[in-house]
Design a protein around this motif. Structure first.
Motif, short mmCIF file in Angstrom:
data_model
loop_
_atom_site.label_atom_id
_atom_site.label_comp_id
_atom_site.label_asym_id
_atom_site.label_seq_id
_atom_site.Cartn_x
_atom_site.Cartn_y
_atom_site.Cartn_z
N SER A 1 78.58 -60.08 20.70
CA SER A 1 80.00 -60.32 20.28
C SER A 1 79.91 -60.67 18.73
O SER A 1 81.01 -60.44 18.19
CB SER A 1 80.39 -61.49 21.18
N LEU A 2 78.98 -61.38 18.32
CA LEU A 2 78.88 -61.77 16.69
C LEU A 2 78.84 -60.47 16.10
O LEU A 2 79.48 -60.46 14.85
CB LEU A 2 77.64 -62.57 16.51
N ILE A 3 78.11 -59.56 16.27
CA ILE A 3 77.76 -58.19 15.36
C ILE A 3 79.16 -57.68 15.49
O ILE A 3 79.82 -57.24 14.22
CB ILE A 3 77.01 -57.42 16.45
N GLY A 4 80.06 -57.49 16.49
CA GLY A 4 81.49 -56.95 16.65
C GLY A 4 81.21 -55.41 16.37
O GLY A 4 80.26 -54.77 16.45
N SER A 5 82.54 -55.09 15.51
CA SER A 5 82.72 -53.62 15.41
C SER A 5 82.06 -53.14 14.00
O SER A 5 82.00 -51.90 13.63
CB SER A 5 84.05 -53.09 15.68
N GLN A 6 81.98 -54.06 13.12
CA GLN A 6 81.52 -53.68 11.72
C GLN A 6 80.57 -54.85 11.60
O GLN A 6 81.12 -56.07 11.24
CB GLN A 6 82.67 -53.69 10.82
N CYS A 7 79.48 -54.39 11.21
CA CYS A 7 78.50 -55.39 10.54
C CYS A 7 77.20 -54.59 9.80
O CYS A 7 76.64 -53.86 10.31
CB CYS A 7 77.77 -56.34 11.80
N ASP A 8 76.93 -55.13 8.73
CA ASP A 8 75.90 -54.56 7.84
C ASP A 8 74.49 -54.91 8.13
O ASP A 8 73.56 -54.47 7.99
CB ASP A 8 76.34 -54.79 6.55
N GLY A 9 74.44 -56.31 8.29
CA GLY A 9 73.18 -56.62 8.61
C GLY A 9 73.34 -58.08 9.28
O GLY A 9 74.25 -59.07 9.14
N VAL A 10 71.87 -58.53 10.07
CA VAL A 10 72.14 -59.74 10.82
C VAL A 10 70.84 -60.49 10.43
O VAL A 10 69.45 -60.21 10.33
CB VAL A 10 72.05 -59.52 12.35
N ILE A 11 70.72 -61.75 10.39
CA ILE A 11 69.56 -62.74 10.31
C ILE A 11 69.70 -63.52 11.71
O ILE A 11 70.61 -64.17 12.01
CB ILE A 11 69.77 -63.80 9.01
N GLY A 12 68.51 -63.24 12.18
CA GLY A 12 68.50 -63.82 13.71
C GLY A 12 67.09 -64.70 13.94
O GLY A 12 66.35 -64.87 12.93
N GLN A 13 67.06 -65.36 14.79
CA GLN A 13 65.96 -66.41 15.31
C GLN A 13 64.89 -65.77 16.15
O GLN A 13 65.19 -65.15 17.02
CB GLN A 13 66.66 -67.55 15.66
N LEU A 14 63.69 -66.34 16.16
CA LEU A 14 62.75 -66.11 16.89
C LEU A 14 62.88 -66.09 18.72
O LEU A 14 62.19 -65.93 19.64
CB LEU A 14 61.37 -66.93 16.59
N THR A 15 63.91 -67.06 19.14
CA THR A 15 64.35 -67.22 20.37
C THR A 15 65.25 -66.16 20.96
O THR A 15 65.32 -66.21 22.01
CB THR A 15 64.94 -68.62 20.27
N GLU A 16 65.30 -65.24 19.82
CA GLU A 16 66.40 -64.22 20.53
C GLU A 16 65.60 -62.81 20.86
O GLU A 16 64.70 -62.66 20.15
CB GLU A 16 67.28 -63.90 19.28
N ASP A 17 66.50 -62.15 21.76
CA ASP A 17 65.56 -61.01 22.11
C ASP A 17 66.01 -59.68 21.72
O ASP A 17 67.02 -59.06 21.93
CB ASP A 17 65.85 -60.89 23.55
N TRP A 18 65.34 -59.28 20.35
CA TRP A 18 66.11 -58.21 19.42
C TRP A 18 65.26 -56.89 20.10
O TRP A 18 64.31 -56.58 19.44
CB TRP A 18 65.67 -58.47 18.06
N GLY A 19 65.97 -56.30 21.02
CA GLY A 19 65.25 -55.03 21.50
C GLY A 19 66.38 -54.02 21.40
O GLY A 19 67.37 -54.03 20.59
N GLU A 20 66.31 -52.78 22.35
CA GLU A 20 66.99 -51.94 22.12
C GLU A 20 68.50 -52.07 22.13
O GLU A 20 69.40 -51.51 21.49
CB GLU A 20 66.63 -50.77 23.38
N THR A 21 69.21 -53.03 22.97
CA THR A 21 70.47 -53.43 23.12
C THR A 21 70.91 -53.72 21.76
O THR A 21 72.12 -53.37 21.43
CB THR A 21 70.75 -54.32 24.42
N LEU A 22 70.23 -54.91 21.46
CA LEU A 22 70.84 -55.32 20.08
C LEU A 22 70.78 -54.34 18.67
O LEU A 22 71.79 -54.14 18.14
CB LEU A 22 70.22 -56.80 19.42
#
Ligand SMILES: NC(=O)c1ccc[n+]([C@@H]2O[C@H](COP(=O)([O-])OP(=O)(O)OC[C@H]3O[C@@H](n4cnc5c(N)ncnc54)[C@H](O)[C@@H]3O)[C@@H](O)[C@H]2O)c1
Ligand SMILES: O=C(O)[C@H](O)CO
Length: 393
Positions: free
Chosen positions: A58-79
């Motif tokens: 929901s944060l990424i939304g429909s337009q997003c160029d880049g994200v800074i995330g945290q080690l507690t998050e599951d950055w896999g195929e879906t994201l």
């Protein structure tokens, strides 16, 4: 301001591209790193410790160029699929470790993955040293005893622990942090070192050799190094063992029941790498069966939880994943993560030496026109800066 259901704070609202940070991060240098190159920055300020995949979509939304995330998050195929769909091409962990990131999935979607090496090396090594001393000298047990009003006067056997001087230090994973920690312990306590790593650490070996020579000139006993051919060799010989490898399938449960049984009965085991490097259930059993064995843990197998029984044991010191928690380091991590994303958004090359990130952290001058550390740079065919370019952002 509430956006897509989660509260966000916006900087440089009119920016030409949109970068999201899933958490507020320390300092302001990181925000300037992004707004200076024209990014609109949206920081999630929702009062929720760990964001779910759905939250981040929901944060990424429909337009997003880049994200800074945290080690507690599951950055896999879906994201990464969601980020790609939103037009994104950069992600950075605010961490050096990236076992929470499926780098192959990111690469498939053409997304660069950044991390933050170097800026946490000394801070993390210092906490590992603090855990070593706390465990070896029973600092937390003794503190509890004092606060409970149990101290009745000096006794010859009160909280007797282990002397470190001249003992053997074992390092598993002699990379940046493992080597920095080893140097602290060798210089501080004149320990000899035995290490196991997939690669030779000539930096560590050369340091110990030179320091040993120096000690001789002072009329003191020299210190020695040894490179082990297996983790078992380290576990059998060392009095203190500190774990500093990356977490991957080769290091998952590297310390298990069998390997614990090889260690000296009064050894000290420290972990400031990742929790799953130790089979924590086996460690609980080992600590129960061997009261002279002590451990110092910054990380846990199922964070934020501890395995049943661990919290009740007096022979373990536990802290909540704070090894990189110094102000300079946390602000630096945020800055490097932001510069990874800013650099990719601007189409800059990747910095040639992720072990030398100092030029990116100097607040008095402009950072180099490069992404400090992109772990899939090669797989994505990104250009590497030759380091001589003094182009500035
Ligand atoms: N607790 C914390 O807050 C904290 C802070 C910083 C880093 N870390 C963790 O520490 C790790 C190391 O960080 P670093 O900057 O020193 O990284 P690094 O890449 O410099 O060092 C990691 C070392 O592990 C070695 N290694 C890999 N597989 C191994 C294996 N099977 N057996 C033995 N050694 C192996 C590598 O060869 C390398 O030398 C990070 O990946 C992260 O997970 C934790
Ligand atoms: O990998 C890292 O950078 C750490 O765990 C953060 O403290």
């Amino acid at each position: 301001m509430a956006m897509a259901g989660l509260a966000v704070q916006i900087y440089n609202a009119g920016g030409f591209c949109r970068v999201v940070s899933t958490k507020p991060m320390p300092g302001t240098q990181w925000i300037r790193a992004l707004t200076n190159v024209g990014c609109r920055v949206e920081v999630c300020i929702e009062n929720k410790t760990i964001l779910s995949v759905e939250d981040i979509i929901s944060l990424i939304g429909s337009q997003c160029d880049g994200v800074i995330g945290q080690l507690t998050e599951d950055w896999g195929e879906t994201l990464f699929a969601a980020l790609k769909k939103a037009g994104g091409h950069a992600y950075s962990n605010m961490a050096v470790g990236y076992n929470n990131v499926d780098v192959e999935a990111a690469t498939r979607h053409g997304i660069a993955v950044g991390n933050t090496p170097g800026v946490l090396t000394e801070t993390t090594a210092e906490l590992a040293a603090a855990l070593t001393l706390s465990a070896a000298r029973r600092v937390v047990e003794a503190d509890d005893f004092m606060r409970a009003g149990k101290y009745e006067g000096w006794l010859p056997s009160l909280f007797v622990g282990n002397l470190l001087k001249g003992q053997t230090l074992g390092i598993i994973g002699a990379g940046r942090i493992g080597t920095a920690y080893a140097r602290m312990m060798i210089e501080g306590f004149k320990m000899n070192v035995i290490y196991y790593d997939l690669f030779q650490s000539t930096r560590l070996e050369n340091f110990v050799t030179a320091y040993g020579e120096f000690l001789k000139t002072q009329g003191e006993a020299p210190v020695y190094w040894q490179r082990a051919t297996s983790p078992e060799e380290v576990l059998k010989e060392a009095d203190v063992i500190s774990l500093h490898p990356i977490l991957d399938k080769t290091t998952y449960h590297l310390i298990n029941k069998e390997r614990l049984s090889l260690m000296k009965k009064g050894a000290v085991l420290v972990n400031a790498s990742r929790g799953p490097v130790i089979d924590e259930t086996a460690l609980v059993e080992h600590l129960k069966a061997n009261p002279m064995f002590r451990a110092g843990l910054d990380v846990f197998e199922d964070e934020p939880f501890m395995k049943p029984g661990l919290a009740e044991l007096p022979n373990v010191v536990v802290v909540p994943h704070i090894a990189s928690a110094s102000k300079w380091t946390r602000e630096g991590m945020a800055t490097l993560a932001a510069l990874n994303v800013a650099g990719k958004v601007k189409g800059y090359p990747v910095w040639s030496n992720p072990n030398n990130i100092a030029p990116f952290l100097d607040e008095q001058s402009q950072p180099p026109a490069a992404c400090p550390s992109i772990v899939n740079a090669k797989a994505l065919g990104l250009t590497v800066s030759d380091g001589s370019a003094q182009q500035k952002l």
